[in-house]
Design a protein around this motif. Sequence first.
Motif, PDB file in Angstrom:
ATOM      1  N   VAL A  82       0.960  -1.406   0.124  1.00  0.00           N
ATOM      2  CA  VAL A  82       0.577  -0.320  -0.240  1.00  0.00           C
ATOM      3  C   VAL A  82       0.549   0.930   0.276  1.00  0.00           C
ATOM      4  N   GLN A  83       2.120   1.065   0.859  1.00  0.00           N
ATOM      5  CA  GLN A  83       3.155   2.206   0.981  1.00  0.00           C
ATOM      6  C   GLN A  83       3.144   2.693  -0.361  1.00  0.00           C
ATOM      7  N   ALA A  84       3.868   1.708  -0.926  1.00  0.00           N
ATOM      8  CA  ALA A  84       4.709   2.157  -2.191  1.00  0.00           C
ATOM      9  C   ALA A  84       4.118   2.233  -2.833  1.00  0.00           C
ATOM     10  N   VAL A  85       2.606   2.250  -3.282  1.00  0.00           N
ATOM     11  CA  VAL A  85       1.776   2.654  -4.303  1.00  0.00           C
ATOM     12  C   VAL A  85       1.279   3.832  -4.039  1.00  0.00           C
ATOM     13  N   ARG A  86       0.963   4.124  -2.752  1.00  0.00           N
ATOM     14  CA  ARG A  86       0.564   5.336  -2.454  1.00  0.00           C
ATOM     15  C   ARG A  86       1.577   6.459  -2.288  1.00  0.00           C
ATOM     16  N   PRO A  88       5.577   8.780  -1.372  1.00  0.00           N
ATOM     17  CA  PRO A  88       6.040   9.837  -0.524  1.00  0.00           C
ATOM     18  C   PRO A  88       4.550  10.534   0.197  1.00  0.00           C
ATOM     19  N   GLU A  89       4.139  11.018  -0.741  1.00  0.00           N
ATOM     20  CA  GLU A  89       2.889  12.231  -0.217  1.00  0.00           C
ATOM     21  C   GLU A  89       2.041  11.443   0.842  1.00  0.00           C
ATOM     22  N   THR A  90       2.007  12.452   1.665  1.00  0.00           N
ATOM     23  CA  THR A  90       0.346  11.761   2.191  1.00  0.00           C
ATOM     24  C   THR A  90       0.188  13.206   2.340  1.00  0.00           C
ATOM     25  N   GLY A  91       0.436  14.048   2.188  1.00  0.00           N
ATOM     26  CA  GLY A  91      -0.213  15.981   2.769  1.00  0.00           C
ATOM     27  C   GLY A  91      -1.362  15.761   2.146  1.00  0.00           C
ATOM     28  N   TRP A  92      -1.922  16.495   1.938  1.00  0.00           N
ATOM     29  CA  TRP A  92      -3.009  17.084   1.308  1.00  0.00           C
ATOM     30  C   TRP A  92      -1.881  17.650  -0.204  1.00  0.00           C
ATOM     31  N   ASP A  93      -3.046  17.549  -0.928  1.00  0.00           N
ATOM     32  CA  ASP A  93      -2.565  18.111  -2.609  1.00  0.00           C
ATOM     33  C   ASP A  93      -3.107  18.449  -2.747  1.00  0.00           C
ATOM     34  N   LEU A 143      -1.892   0.161   7.742  1.00  0.00           N
ATOM     35  CA  LEU A 143      -1.475  -0.251   6.460  1.00  0.00           C
ATOM     36  C   LEU A 143      -0.998   0.779   5.388  1.00  0.00           C
ATOM     37  N   TYR A 144      -1.376   2.676   5.892  1.00  0.00           N
ATOM     38  CA  TYR A 144      -0.629   3.511   5.178  1.00  0.00           C
ATOM     39  C   TYR A 144       0.079   4.228   5.721  1.00  0.00           C
ATOM     40  N   LEU A 149      -3.008   8.134   9.063  1.00  0.00           N
ATOM     41  CA  LEU A 149      -3.306   8.018   7.796  1.00  0.00           C
ATOM     42  C   LEU A 149      -3.632   7.625   6.490  1.00  0.00           C
ATOM     43  N   PHE A 150      -4.996   7.565   6.729  1.00  0.00           N
ATOM     44  CA  PHE A 150      -5.685   6.230   5.517  1.00  0.00           C
ATOM     45  C   PHE A 150      -6.682   7.719   5.707  1.00  0.00           C
ATOM     46  N   ASN A 151      -6.126   8.610   4.587  1.00  0.00           N
ATOM     47  CA  ASN A 151      -6.584  10.141   4.387  1.00  0.00           C
ATOM     48  C   ASN A 151      -6.756   9.740   2.731  1.00  0.00           C
ATOM     49  N   GLN A 152      -6.548   8.727   1.911  1.00  0.00           N
ATOM     50  CA  GLN A 152      -6.907   8.951   0.134  1.00  0.00           C
ATOM     51  C   GLN A 152      -7.663   7.525   0.583  1.00  0.00           C
ATOM     52  N   LEU A 153      -8.170   7.406  -1.167  1.00  0.00           N
ATOM     53  CA  LEU A 153      -8.170   6.724  -1.394  1.00  0.00           C
ATOM     54  C   LEU A 153      -7.845   5.961  -2.339  1.00  0.00           C
ATOM     55  N   LEU A 154      -6.965   4.728  -2.798  1.00  0.00           N
ATOM     56  CA  LEU A 154      -6.409   4.515  -3.941  1.00  0.00           C
ATOM     57  C   LEU A 154      -7.019   4.158  -5.078  1.00  0.00           C
ATOM     58  N   THR A 155      -6.928   4.754  -6.174  1.00  0.00           N
ATOM     59  CA  THR A 155      -7.454   4.260  -7.627  1.00  0.00           C
ATOM     60  C   THR A 155      -7.689   2.821  -8.041  1.00  0.00           C
ATOM     61  N   ARG A 156      -8.605   2.723  -8.303  1.00  0.00           N
ATOM     62  CA  ARG A 156      -8.813   1.162  -8.972  1.00  0.00           C
ATOM     63  C   ARG A 156      -7.260   0.809  -9.176  1.00  0.00           C
TER      64      ARG A 156
END
Length: 165
Positions: A82-86, A88-93, A143-144, A149-156
Amino acid sequence: MPERSDRREQLGDSEWTVSQARELVHELRRVVLGGPEYDGIELFLSLCEYLDDLHGTDAARGRYGFGSFSEGAELDELAAAVQAVRGPETGWDEDSNRLVQPVNAAVTLAEGRELIGLLESREEWERQLGLSLRALYAYLDQLYGGPGLFNQLLTRRERERVAAG
Protein backbone atom coordinates in the motif's frame (compact mmCIF):
# COMPACT_ATOMS: atom_id res chain seq x y z
CA MET A 1 -7.49 -15.12 25.50
CA PRO A 2 -9.18 -15.63 22.09
CA GLU A 3 -7.57 -17.93 19.57
CA ARG A 4 -5.48 -16.33 16.85
CA SER A 5 -8.18 -16.74 14.20
CA ASP A 6 -10.79 -15.20 16.53
CA ARG A 7 -8.63 -12.12 17.20
CA ARG A 8 -7.91 -11.65 13.50
CA GLU A 9 -11.62 -11.76 12.72
CA GLN A 10 -12.78 -9.58 15.61
CA LEU A 11 -13.67 -5.99 14.71
CA GLY A 12 -11.78 -4.20 17.46
CA ASP A 13 -13.92 -3.64 20.54
CA SER A 14 -17.10 -4.59 18.70
CA GLU A 15 -18.95 -7.77 19.58
CA TRP A 16 -18.99 -8.56 15.86
CA THR A 17 -16.53 -10.48 13.72
CA VAL A 18 -15.83 -9.34 10.17
CA SER A 19 -18.13 -11.95 8.62
CA GLN A 20 -20.94 -11.34 11.16
CA ALA A 21 -20.72 -7.59 10.64
CA ARG A 22 -20.79 -7.85 6.87
CA GLU A 23 -23.89 -10.03 7.01
CA LEU A 24 -25.68 -7.93 9.64
CA VAL A 25 -24.90 -4.63 7.96
CA HIS A 26 -26.20 -5.91 4.61
CA GLU A 27 -29.47 -6.79 6.38
CA LEU A 28 -29.60 -3.41 8.16
CA ARG A 29 -29.18 -1.67 4.82
CA ARG A 30 -32.63 -2.98 3.87
CA VAL A 31 -34.43 -1.59 6.92
CA VAL A 32 -32.63 1.63 7.90
CA LEU A 33 -34.11 4.48 5.90
CA GLY A 34 -31.71 7.36 6.40
CA GLY A 35 -29.74 9.54 8.75
CA PRO A 36 -26.26 9.02 10.12
CA GLU A 37 -27.02 5.35 10.79
CA TYR A 38 -27.58 4.74 7.09
CA ASP A 39 -24.45 6.72 6.25
CA GLY A 40 -22.54 4.49 8.68
CA ILE A 41 -23.93 1.38 7.02
CA GLU A 42 -22.91 2.60 3.57
CA LEU A 43 -19.48 3.63 4.85
CA PHE A 44 -18.90 0.23 6.46
CA LEU A 45 -19.86 -1.63 3.28
CA SER A 46 -17.72 0.68 1.13
CA LEU A 47 -14.67 0.25 3.37
CA CYS A 48 -15.10 -3.54 3.31
CA GLU A 49 -15.26 -3.49 -0.49
CA TYR A 50 -12.15 -1.30 -0.54
CA LEU A 51 -10.38 -3.79 1.73
CA ASP A 52 -11.57 -6.63 -0.50
CA ASP A 53 -9.70 -4.92 -3.33
CA LEU A 54 -6.54 -4.38 -1.26
CA HIS A 55 -6.48 -7.95 0.05
CA GLY A 56 -7.15 -9.32 -3.42
CA THR A 57 -8.92 -12.44 -4.55
CA ASP A 58 -6.76 -15.29 -5.74
CA ALA A 59 -7.89 -18.79 -4.77
CA ALA A 60 -4.56 -20.29 -5.85
CA ARG A 61 -2.81 -18.08 -3.26
CA GLY A 62 -5.54 -18.56 -0.65
CA ARG A 63 -6.79 -14.97 -0.88
CA TYR A 64 -10.50 -14.29 -0.78
CA GLY A 65 -10.73 -10.57 -0.12
CA PHE A 66 -11.18 -9.12 3.34
CA GLY A 67 -12.41 -11.65 5.88
CA SER A 68 -9.92 -11.03 8.65
CA PHE A 69 -7.20 -8.62 9.66
CA SER A 70 -3.69 -9.40 8.46
CA GLU A 71 -1.03 -9.80 11.14
CA GLY A 72 2.72 -10.22 11.36
CA ALA A 73 4.60 -10.69 8.10
CA GLU A 74 1.34 -10.76 6.13
CA LEU A 75 0.40 -7.33 7.52
CA ASP A 76 3.89 -5.97 6.89
CA GLU A 77 3.76 -7.17 3.27
CA LEU A 78 0.33 -5.66 2.63
CA ALA A 79 1.27 -2.37 4.32
CA ALA A 80 4.50 -2.16 2.31
CA ALA A 81 2.54 -2.71 -0.91
CA VAL A 82 0.00 0.00 0.00
CA GLN A 83 2.71 2.48 0.99
CA ALA A 84 4.78 1.75 -2.13
CA VAL A 85 1.80 2.42 -4.38
CA ARG A 86 0.71 5.42 -2.35
CA GLY A 87 4.12 7.04 -2.48
CA PRO A 88 5.83 9.36 -0.03
CA GLU A 89 3.31 12.21 -0.27
CA THR A 90 0.80 11.79 2.55
CA GLY A 91 -0.44 15.35 2.93
CA TRP A 92 -3.09 17.31 1.14
CA ASP A 93 -2.44 17.87 -2.54
CA GLU A 94 -4.42 20.84 -3.83
CA ASP A 95 -4.38 19.37 -7.34
CA SER A 96 -6.11 16.23 -6.05
CA ASN A 97 -9.52 15.73 -4.53
CA ARG A 98 -8.54 12.53 -2.74
CA LEU A 99 -8.80 13.95 0.77
CA VAL A 100 -12.35 15.13 0.27
CA GLN A 101 -13.46 12.36 -2.05
CA PRO A 102 -16.48 10.48 -0.83
CA VAL A 103 -16.01 6.91 0.30
CA ASN A 104 -19.61 6.54 -0.79
CA ALA A 105 -22.25 8.96 -1.96
CA ALA A 106 -22.74 10.63 1.43
CA VAL A 107 -19.57 10.40 3.51
CA THR A 108 -15.99 11.52 2.88
CA LEU A 109 -13.01 9.93 4.62
CA ALA A 110 -12.85 12.79 7.13
CA GLU A 111 -16.60 12.76 7.78
CA GLY A 112 -16.42 9.02 8.35
CA ARG A 113 -14.02 9.54 11.23
CA GLU A 114 -16.48 11.98 12.80
CA LEU A 115 -19.39 9.62 12.24
CA ILE A 116 -17.66 6.92 14.30
CA GLY A 117 -17.97 8.94 17.52
CA LEU A 118 -21.65 9.63 16.91
CA LEU A 119 -22.45 5.98 16.30
CA GLU A 120 -20.37 4.77 19.26
CA SER A 121 -22.38 7.03 21.57
CA ARG A 122 -25.58 5.22 20.61
CA GLU A 123 -26.81 1.86 21.86
CA GLU A 124 -27.20 -1.60 20.39
CA TRP A 125 -26.32 -2.12 16.73
CA GLU A 126 -25.43 1.53 16.13
CA ARG A 127 -22.71 1.30 18.80
CA GLN A 128 -21.42 -1.98 17.33
CA LEU A 129 -21.34 -0.36 13.88
CA GLY A 130 -19.35 2.60 15.25
CA LEU A 131 -16.89 0.27 16.98
CA SER A 132 -16.55 -1.76 13.78
CA LEU A 133 -15.88 1.37 11.73
CA ARG A 134 -13.23 2.44 14.26
CA ALA A 135 -11.52 -0.96 13.78
CA LEU A 136 -11.59 -0.59 9.98
CA TYR A 137 -10.12 2.93 10.11
CA ALA A 138 -7.42 1.78 12.56
CA TYR A 139 -6.51 -1.11 10.26
CA LEU A 140 -6.41 1.16 7.20
CA ASP A 141 -4.29 3.66 9.14
CA GLN A 142 -1.89 0.81 9.89
CA LEU A 143 -1.75 -0.18 6.22
CA TYR A 144 -1.10 3.44 5.25
CA GLY A 145 1.76 3.85 7.73
CA GLY A 146 0.34 5.09 11.03
CA PRO A 147 -2.45 6.88 12.90
CA GLY A 148 -4.48 9.25 10.74
CA LEU A 149 -2.64 8.40 7.51
CA PHE A 150 -5.62 6.75 5.84
CA ASN A 151 -6.55 10.02 4.19
CA GLN A 152 -7.00 9.02 0.57
CA LEU A 153 -8.45 6.18 -1.45
CA LEU A 154 -6.19 4.45 -3.90
CA THR A 155 -7.41 4.35 -7.48
CA ARG A 156 -8.71 1.10 -8.96
CA ARG A 157 -5.38 0.56 -10.77
CA GLU A 158 -3.43 1.24 -7.56
CA ARG A 159 -5.59 -1.23 -5.65
CA GLU A 160 -4.96 -3.85 -8.32
CA ARG A 161 -1.20 -3.31 -7.94
CA VAL A 162 -1.45 -3.76 -4.16
CA ALA A 163 -3.52 -6.97 -4.53
CA ALA A 164 -1.06 -8.38 -7.08
CA GLY A 165 1.88 -7.79 -4.71
